[in-house]
Each structure stands twice: as structure tokens, then as C-alpha cells.
Motif scaffolding. Sequence first.
Motif, PDB file in Angstrom:
ATOM      1  N   ASP A  26      17.290  -1.168   2.966  1.00 12.58           N
ATOM      2  CA  ASP A  26      18.399  -1.128   3.908  1.00 12.58           C
ATOM      3  C   ASP A  26      18.973  -2.527   4.066  1.00 12.58           C
ATOM      4  O   ASP A  26      18.223  -3.507   4.132  1.00 12.58           O
ATOM      5  N   PRO A  28      20.268  -5.870   5.790  1.00 16.39           N
ATOM      6  CA  PRO A  28      19.924  -6.469   7.080  1.00 16.39           C
ATOM      7  C   PRO A  28      21.045  -6.259   8.077  1.00 16.39           C
ATOM      8  O   PRO A  28      22.221  -6.214   7.712  1.00 16.39           O
ATOM      9  N   SER A  29      20.677  -6.120   9.348  1.00 15.44           N
ATOM     10  CA  SER A  29      21.658  -5.880  10.402  1.00 15.44           C
ATOM     11  C   SER A  29      21.596  -6.989  11.434  1.00 15.44           C
ATOM     12  O   SER A  29      20.510  -7.406  11.849  1.00 15.44           O
ATOM     13  N   ARG A  30      22.761  -7.481  11.833  1.00 16.81           N
ATOM     14  CA  ARG A  30      22.844  -8.530  12.844  1.00 16.81           C
ATOM     15  C   ARG A  30      23.760  -8.068  13.967  1.00 16.81           C
ATOM     16  O   ARG A  30      24.719  -7.341  13.751  1.00 16.81           O
ATOM     17  N   THR A  31      23.457  -8.528  15.174  1.00 14.21           N
ATOM     18  CA  THR A  31      24.275  -8.207  16.337  1.00 14.21           C
ATOM     19  C   THR A  31      25.063  -9.441  16.755  1.00 14.21           C
ATOM     20  O   THR A  31      24.481 -10.493  17.033  1.00 14.21           O
ATOM     21  N   GLU A  50      30.644  -7.879   5.747  1.00 14.55           N
ATOM     22  CA  GLU A  50      29.587  -6.937   5.350  1.00 14.55           C
ATOM     23  C   GLU A  50      29.604  -6.700   3.842  1.00 14.55           C
ATOM     24  O   GLU A  50      28.549  -6.663   3.195  1.00 14.55           O
ATOM     25  N   ALA A  55      25.364  -7.169   4.300  1.00 17.93           N
ATOM     26  CA  ALA A  55      24.695  -7.058   5.592  1.00 17.93           C
ATOM     27  C   ALA A  55      25.524  -6.178   6.509  1.00 17.93           C
ATOM     28  O   ALA A  55      26.705  -5.948   6.277  1.00 17.93           O
ATOM     29  N   LYS A  56      24.881  -5.679   7.554  1.00 19.92           N
ATOM     30  CA  LYS A  56      25.557  -4.882   8.559  1.00 19.92           C
ATOM     31  C   LYS A  56      25.716  -5.707   9.834  1.00 19.92           C
ATOM     32  O   LYS A  56      24.817  -6.465  10.209  1.00 19.92           O
ATOM     33  N   VAL A  57      26.831  -5.536  10.503  1.00 19.56           N
ATOM     34  CA  VAL A  57      27.104  -6.262  11.747  1.00 19.56           C
ATOM     35  C   VAL A  57      27.401  -5.276  12.861  1.00 19.56           C
ATOM     36  O   VAL A  57      28.262  -4.403  12.709  1.00 19.56           O
ATOM     37  N   SER A  58      26.679  -5.405  13.970  1.00 14.87           N
ATOM     38  CA  SER A  58      26.989  -4.665  15.187  1.00 14.87           C
ATOM     39  C   SER A  58      27.737  -5.605  16.123  1.00 14.87           C
ATOM     40  O   SER A  58      27.222  -6.673  16.465  1.00 14.87           O
TER      41      SER A  58
END
Length: 256
Positions: A26, A28-31, A50, A55-58
Motif C-alpha cells: 500500500d 504510504p499515507s500522510r496527513t 500523490e 503516496a497518499k495525502v489526507s
Amino acid sequence: MRRRLSPWLLGAWLALGGATPALGADPPSRTVFAAADLGFAFKEIVPRFEKSAGAKVSLVLGSSGNLATQIEHGAPADVFFSADQVFVDRLAQRGALIAETRAAYAQGRIVLATAKSFGSRLTDLRQLGDLRIRHVAIANPLHAPYGRAAEEALRKVGAWEAVKPKLIFGENVRHALQFLQAGAAEAGIVALSVAHVPEVEWTLIDASLHAPLHQAAAVVRRTARPELGLAFIQFVNGPEGRAVMKRYGFRLPGEF
């Protein structure tokens, strides 16, 4: 003297160099906690980042003051983009942000916004005293930098006392804009970056009427992947990010 790269800075360099997640893993996800004036610009920038970084960004939007308080009390943010550099500097001094990652990314502007339903576009802050205008929307000056700038400008032109009874406060500058969009206010003072919506017309407010809105970002110290946070800051300040920010009316580092 040669300087060694710290581990997080070396990681950021690798991330910016195009490192991608392992096959089948998956991303990586960052907020990202970001000031509300960045809402429209970041909706364009985040998908580009992204795709570039794998990467995924919230994205969490709010007033800079409220977001800063949440970060200080342990909110799960990885990066903080403030509409006022003071909040970044204060959190860095208290150890909540990684000071070495601090970067200026923009200077904001405010506009006098008029709901199109009102009938005529306002061009001077003193016009807010017009009896036909019952409600004026601004962000709450207690924790929103754009609200503070609005109050400063009104005071500077001598209109604060006349307008004060009409004020309705948004939790942030996007919330203030929504009052105009919904017809709950005839006029308001909002960020230029969010003013390009069908329901309002606007006039740029002279920047000399308020303190500069110097905006800065930094990586949150408790993040597990500081290199990704720094990569996002550098993407915003890179060619793709700067082009979007400029289109939304921000002055960019090197221009102020």
C-alpha cells in the motif's frame, strides 16, 4: 566544512528522487493540516503530488490557530501549512515541529467580497456601513489569520466600529465564504485564493491596510515518515506547486 545529511533529510532526498512503494505494498499515507485558504489550490496540488511521490495525502483544512492547537495537543498530523508563519515558529520553538523543515511558501491577500444577490459590487471597505448590508462575514480574528487581517483593514480605514455589529464569524476563511454563498451575508472579507466562486464578486484590498500574511509550513516532529512531509512541502514550492499557487492569487517566495 562538509555537512552530513540528517536521516530525515536524506530520506526526503530519496523520496523526491522518485522512490516508490514496493510491488504490492500500500502506498504510504500522510496527513496534511492546512489553512483553509489553501483548500482550492491544494485540491489541485495533492493529486499531482500523490502521482509523483507514490503516496497518499489526507487533507485536513481549518483555521491556522485551531490546527496549531490540535497539533500541540497530539493530533495525528504529519505536516502543517499555516496561513501565519507565527504559528509554525511557535510550534517549532516548543518542539512540536522539525525546525529544519520550516519553509515559507506564500503570502496571502484579502478581498472585499460581495454576494451577487446583493446587486452591486462593493469597491471600498467603508461601503460596508451601508444600511442595506445587514451581515458581513469574516473569519474569526481570534484564531484565523485572514480574520485578523480583515479586522486590521477595517480599523485602518476607520470602519471597524460601524461594521462590528454586522459581523458574523466563520471558523475559518472558507466558512466565512460559505456565508456569502448561502446568502447569509451580503458581503465579507475573505482570502483571494478562495474568492473565485460563482456566487460572489470581489475587489482586492490594499495590502498596506494590514500586516503581511506570510505563510509557512513545517513537518510535525512525531510523524513516522518525515521525509514524505518534507517532500510535500518541497513539491508545493516546486515548479508544479508554484504554478498552481500563483493561479490562485498567492504571492510566492522570492516575490515578497
